[in-house]
Design a protein around this motif. Structure first.
Motif, PDB file in Angstrom:
ATOM      1  N   THR B 251       1.064  -1.063   0.422  1.00 22.16           N
ATOM      2  CA  THR B 251      -0.011  -0.158  -0.042  1.00 22.16           C
ATOM      3  C   THR B 251       1.533   1.474   0.398  1.00 22.16           C
ATOM      4  OG1 THR B 251      -0.542  -0.474   2.565  1.00 22.16           O
ATOM      5  CG2 THR B 251      -1.642  -0.668   0.712  1.00 22.16           C
ATOM      6  N   GLY B 252       2.009   1.245   0.015  1.00 23.84           N
ATOM      7  CA  GLY B 252       3.510   2.222   0.593  1.00 23.84           C
ATOM      8  C   GLY B 252       3.204   2.975  -1.040  1.00 23.84           C
ATOM      9  N   THR B 253       3.143   1.979  -2.008  1.00 25.36           N
ATOM     10  CA  THR B 253       2.949   2.325  -3.222  1.00 25.36           C
ATOM     11  C   THR B 253       2.118   3.533  -3.670  1.00 25.36           C
ATOM     12  OG1 THR B 253       4.563   0.805  -3.493  1.00 25.36           O
ATOM     13  CG2 THR B 253       3.089   1.992  -6.141  1.00 25.36           C
ATOM     14  N   VAL B 254       1.028   3.629  -2.963  1.00 26.56           N
ATOM     15  CA  VAL B 254      -0.136   4.814  -3.439  1.00 26.56           C
ATOM     16  C   VAL B 254       0.215   5.362  -1.949  1.00 26.56           C
ATOM     17  CG1 VAL B 254      -2.585   4.615  -3.948  1.00 26.56           C
ATOM     18  CG2 VAL B 254      -1.114   2.818  -4.017  1.00 26.56           C
ATOM     19  N   ALA B 255       0.180   5.154  -1.039  1.00 25.86           N
ATOM     20  CA  ALA B 255      -0.532   5.803   0.488  1.00 25.86           C
ATOM     21  C   ALA B 255       1.289   7.418   0.225  1.00 25.86           C
ATOM     22  CB  ALA B 255      -0.468   5.354   1.437  1.00 25.86           C
ATOM     23  N   GLN B 256       2.221   6.371  -0.162  1.00 23.17           N
ATOM     24  CA  GLN B 256       3.203   6.930   0.395  1.00 23.17           C
ATOM     25  C   GLN B 256       3.920   7.830  -1.698  1.00 23.17           C
ATOM     26  OE1 GLN B 256       3.985   4.313   2.366  1.00 23.17           O
ATOM     27  NE2 GLN B 256       2.904   6.029   3.485  1.00 23.17           N
ATOM     28  N   GLY B 257       3.628   6.861  -1.916  1.00 20.61           N
ATOM     29  CA  GLY B 257       4.490   7.203  -3.253  1.00 20.61           C
ATOM     30  C   GLY B 257       3.137   8.179  -3.791  1.00 20.61           C
ATOM     31  N   ILE B 258       2.390   8.156  -3.682  1.00 18.36           N
ATOM     32  CA  ILE B 258       1.681   9.580  -4.940  1.00 18.36           C
ATOM     33  C   ILE B 258       0.268  10.025  -4.099  1.00 18.36           C
ATOM     34  CG2 ILE B 258      -0.646   9.292  -6.402  1.00 18.36           C
ATOM     35  CD1 ILE B 258       1.701   7.558  -8.005  1.00 18.36           C
ATOM     36  N   ALA B 308      -2.581   7.931 -12.393  1.00 15.36           N
ATOM     37  CA  ALA B 308      -3.214   6.429 -12.026  1.00 15.36           C
ATOM     38  C   ALA B 308      -1.867   5.467 -13.372  1.00 15.36           C
ATOM     39  CB  ALA B 308      -4.231   7.069 -13.455  1.00 15.36           C
ATOM     40  N   ARG B 309      -1.419   6.502 -13.797  1.00 13.15           N
ATOM     41  CA  ARG B 309      -0.495   5.786 -15.202  1.00 13.15           C
ATOM     42  C   ARG B 309       1.066   5.449 -14.540  1.00 13.15           C
ATOM     43  NH1 ARG B 309       0.339   3.218 -20.034  1.00 13.15           N
ATOM     44  NH2 ARG B 309       1.928   3.166 -20.600  1.00 13.15           N
ATOM     45  N   GLN B 310       1.186   7.128 -13.489  1.00 13.03           N
ATOM     46  CA  GLN B 310       2.985   6.610 -12.692  1.00 13.03           C
ATOM     47  C   GLN B 310       2.069   5.258 -11.323  1.00 13.03           C
ATOM     48  OE1 GLN B 310       2.995  10.377 -10.472  1.00 13.03           O
ATOM     49  NE2 GLN B 310       4.617   9.022  -9.483  1.00 13.03           N
ATOM     50  N   LEU B 311       1.285   4.970 -11.141  1.00  9.49           N
ATOM     51  CA  LEU B 311       0.875   4.245  -9.994  1.00  9.49           C
ATOM     52  C   LEU B 311       0.529   3.122 -11.038  1.00  9.49           C
ATOM     53  CD1 LEU B 311      -0.155   3.462  -7.302  1.00  9.49           C
ATOM     54  CD2 LEU B 311      -2.071   3.822  -7.891  1.00  9.49           C
TER      55      LEU B 311
END
Lengths: 113, 563
Positions: B251-258, B308-311
């Protein structure tokens, strides 16, 4: 069982001591039987896609099994010296492509963001 | 046993496990002592083995400008309620940035800002295009002259009469070879332990592999250490990850990444304005569920198409199945928020506290044996860079050890070798008995139901744990009935035996800590309160092979290494 093998495309890396995917799978789940590669103990497959990236013929792809989806999308990958290209084939047949830097080309640094 | 040959190997340092910690150790040793022989013993192939097989999209331990080893230590102390080995965290944090620079030098692409600095992804993290981190580390190790023994499963440490670890026995899975590996020092970097509990999102038992941590990490190194009498720490500090439901994607990819909000079913951001630790964020999510406000989501619906693409691209570098999931549903991350769920519990020294008890030189309690990475305890929040630093420290300590001591390796006698070979290959000789999957199913049942599995809401209590203790003792005896048809089955048999050993030790730890320190990693329903007056200690254990029991020890927080 989340990796599928396209038997038409798989050559078993004939001539090589072992198939590329067989060599790379972290679980030892891919084995060459005769001239084709098979998945064993596939339930333990972790979807790391190491085999998908290693296959010189794009004979391997990730699939989403039926409890999670099972509509038939496929994720292929092709690794070049500096990039990994992903091809996502949707159930409708449409394809999405993603090209991602994977290794620094010393002559051509990664562009600034 | 027909067809199994025996082969003898000798090396200066044997490194068990070719993941990030193991490869960093191997490279460091060869660079520091170019004439030394360094052998990595790896169960698969180091090019894609370990928990970073798929890659990584962030390095989560890095000191950005303004941060120091001290500020990192403060952060870790808060994250783990004060139970942290300061010496280990300080020595590790001092090396984070150099480790990241080394990855960049080996060709791992790090995006940079205009000043050439790594891009920040949270307080201690940097962004990386790390899909090929393992192949690039493997290449660096090959250039450094590291030797490899691949598709070789370590099964037992060789301990000499003086109690020093002098190598290991291992099984060549592809070439049916029993290896006697003599080494002047051994570094254990076998990673954490997955597959103790059944998956938190089971799918009719068909797809066992969907977890966050790889099932190929069965705790072999920890089990080998336990059987040899090494001291382990904090096995009660399990790690449960908050993940995307069904795919178990990070979830870090979304929570911290984006940086998207984490919301309950009413769309309320239940974390907003609260400065929570990792385990508290997990607990808050379970609390929302408990209060009837589940499921909880990472709200990706307000991302721009570019975000969204970056994610999706970030997930392809670490957990490609997430992108496949969106594709199979013909959805974009913008169409629906991502439902989150807790994983099953793992023992992972790089995230939590559990593993070998080591001193600041990364030496275990067994002479000649070092440990690093996810296999060593006391220093959480290591992630990639911390595991590398630990590997480096272990390698330099081991080199120092073997250059200072004039060690004469003695090969175990013929009888000892034949006995070890017999033990390791025994499942192949049995015709009637159990297969690994059967014992594994029983192990899952015991731990899920009696040692705080997802079905029990992760909660622990003495009454249930005592049943787990009793059932595991029986299960340890059932191991002598394991059968294997071929070398793959044999590997699976060893893995389940190792899991049962580690699980047995873990249950003793869970019983011992009579307070609630890190809910839900460790939450005692019968001792629901945190008690700093009694439990600001490390809980350690040693296995006594002679009477199949565990010796529990308490180690103070202050004493360095307790050695």
């Amino acid at each position: 069982m989340t990796v599928a093998i396209d038997i038409e495309k798989c050559t078993g890396c004939s001539g090589a001591r072992e198939a590329q995917c067989e060599r790379i799978c972290p679980g030892g789940l891919l084995v060459r039987e005769g001239v084709k590669v098979q998945l064993r103990g596939g339930g333990a497959c972790w979807d790391c896609a190491a085999c998908v990236k290693s296959c010189p013929h794009q004979a391997l792809y990730l699939i989403l099994p039926w409890p999670l989806g099972g509509r038939g999308a496929r994720l292929y990958a092709r690794a070049s010296a500096t990039e990994t290209e992903w091809i996502l084939r949707l159930p409708s047949g449409r394809e999405e492509r993603y090209v991602i830097p994977a290794r620094i080309n010393q002559k051509k640094p990664v562009p600034e963001i | 046993m027909t067809g199994w040959q025996t082969e003898f190997k000798e090396t200066d340092i044997a490194i068990v496990g070719g993941g990030v910690a193991g490869l960093a150790a191997a490279i460091t040793a060869r660079e520091a002592a170019p004439s030394s022989r360094i052998l990595v013993v790896e169960q698969a192939h180091p090019e894609r083995s370990g928990c970073l097989a798929a890659g990584v999209n962030a390095i989560n331990a890095y000191l950005h400008p303004g941060e120091t080893a001290h500020t990192f230590l403060d952060f870790v102390l808060r994250e783990f309620m004060g139970i942290v080995r300061r010496d280990l965290v300080m020595t590790m944090a001092a090396g984070f940035n150099k480790a990241v620079d080394r990855l960049a030098a080996w060709g791992v692409p790090f995006p940079r800002d205009r000043e050439g600095r790594y891009l920040r992804r949270g307080r201690h993290a940097v962004v990386v295009h790390g899909e090929r981190i393992k192949p690039l580390m493997f290449q660096a190790a090959c250039r450094a002259g590291v030797e490899f023994l691949n598709r070789t499963l370590a099964v037992e440490f060789i301990v000499n009469e003086g109690g020093r670890v002098e190598g290991l026995y291992a099984l060549g899975i592809k070439n049916s070879t029993f290896y006697i590996i003599l080494a002047r020092a051994v570094i254990c970097t076998t990673g954490g332990v997955a597959g103790l509990y059944s998956p938190s999102c089971p799918y009719s038992g068909l797809i066992r592999g969907i977890g966050w941590y790889p099932l190929f990490n069965a705790g072999s190194g920890l089990a080998m250490g336990l059987r040899a009498g090494a001291e382990m720490t904090s096995l009660e500090a399990r790690f449960i990850a908050l993940r995307v439901k069904d795919t178990l994607a990070p979830t870090g990819t979304v929570a911290q990444g984006i940086r998207v909000p984490q919301v309950n079913v009413h769309g309320e951001n239940y974390l907003e304005g609260r400065h929570l630790t990792t385990v508290e964020r997990l607990q808050s999510t379970l609390a929302e569920e408990g209060a009837g406000r589940g499921p909880c989501y990472l709200d990706t619906t307000r991302l721009t198409p570019a975000e969204a693409r970056q994610l999706e691209e970030a997930y392809l570098e670490m957990c490609p199945r997430m992108v496949l999931w969106w594709g199979d549903h013909e959805e974009s991350p913008r169409d629906k928020p991502l439902e989150v769920c807790p994983s099953e519990p793992y023992l992972v020294g790089g995230h939590s506290l559990s593993g070998y008890w080591i001193d600041s030189r990364r030496h275990t309690t067994l002479p000649g044996l070092y440990a690093a990475g996810d296999a060593s305890g006391g220093a959480p929040k290591k992630y990639v860079s911390g595991c590398m630093v630990e590997g480096e420290i272990a390698a330099l300590s081991a080199l120092e050890d073997i250059t200072q001591h004039d060690l004469h390796l003695t090969c175990p006698g013929e009888t000892a070798v034949q006995e070890a070979k017999g033990r390791a290959l025994a499942p192949l000789k049995r015709t009637n008995g159990l297969v690994a999957g059967e014992l594994e199913a029983r192990l899952h049942k015991i731990l899920d139901e009696y040692a705080g599995g997802a079905v029990q809401g992760y909660r622990l209590m003495a009454g249930r744990l005592l049943i787990a203790r009793r059932e595991l003792k029986k299960l340890r005896r059932e191991c002598y009935r394991l059968t294997a048809g071929d070398s793959y089955d044999l590997m699976q048999a060893h893995r389940v035996v190792d899991r049962i050993m580690v699980a047995s030790a873990m249950v003793e730890h869970l019983l011992y800590r009579k307070e609630t320190r890190w809910p839900p990693y460790q939450e005692r329903a019968d001792y629901p309160v945190r008690d700093d007056s009694r439990w600001m200690v490390f809980i350690n254990s040693r296995y006594n092979r002679d009477n199949d029991s565990f010796i529990m020890l308490e180690r103070p927080l202050e004493e360095e290494g307790g050695l």
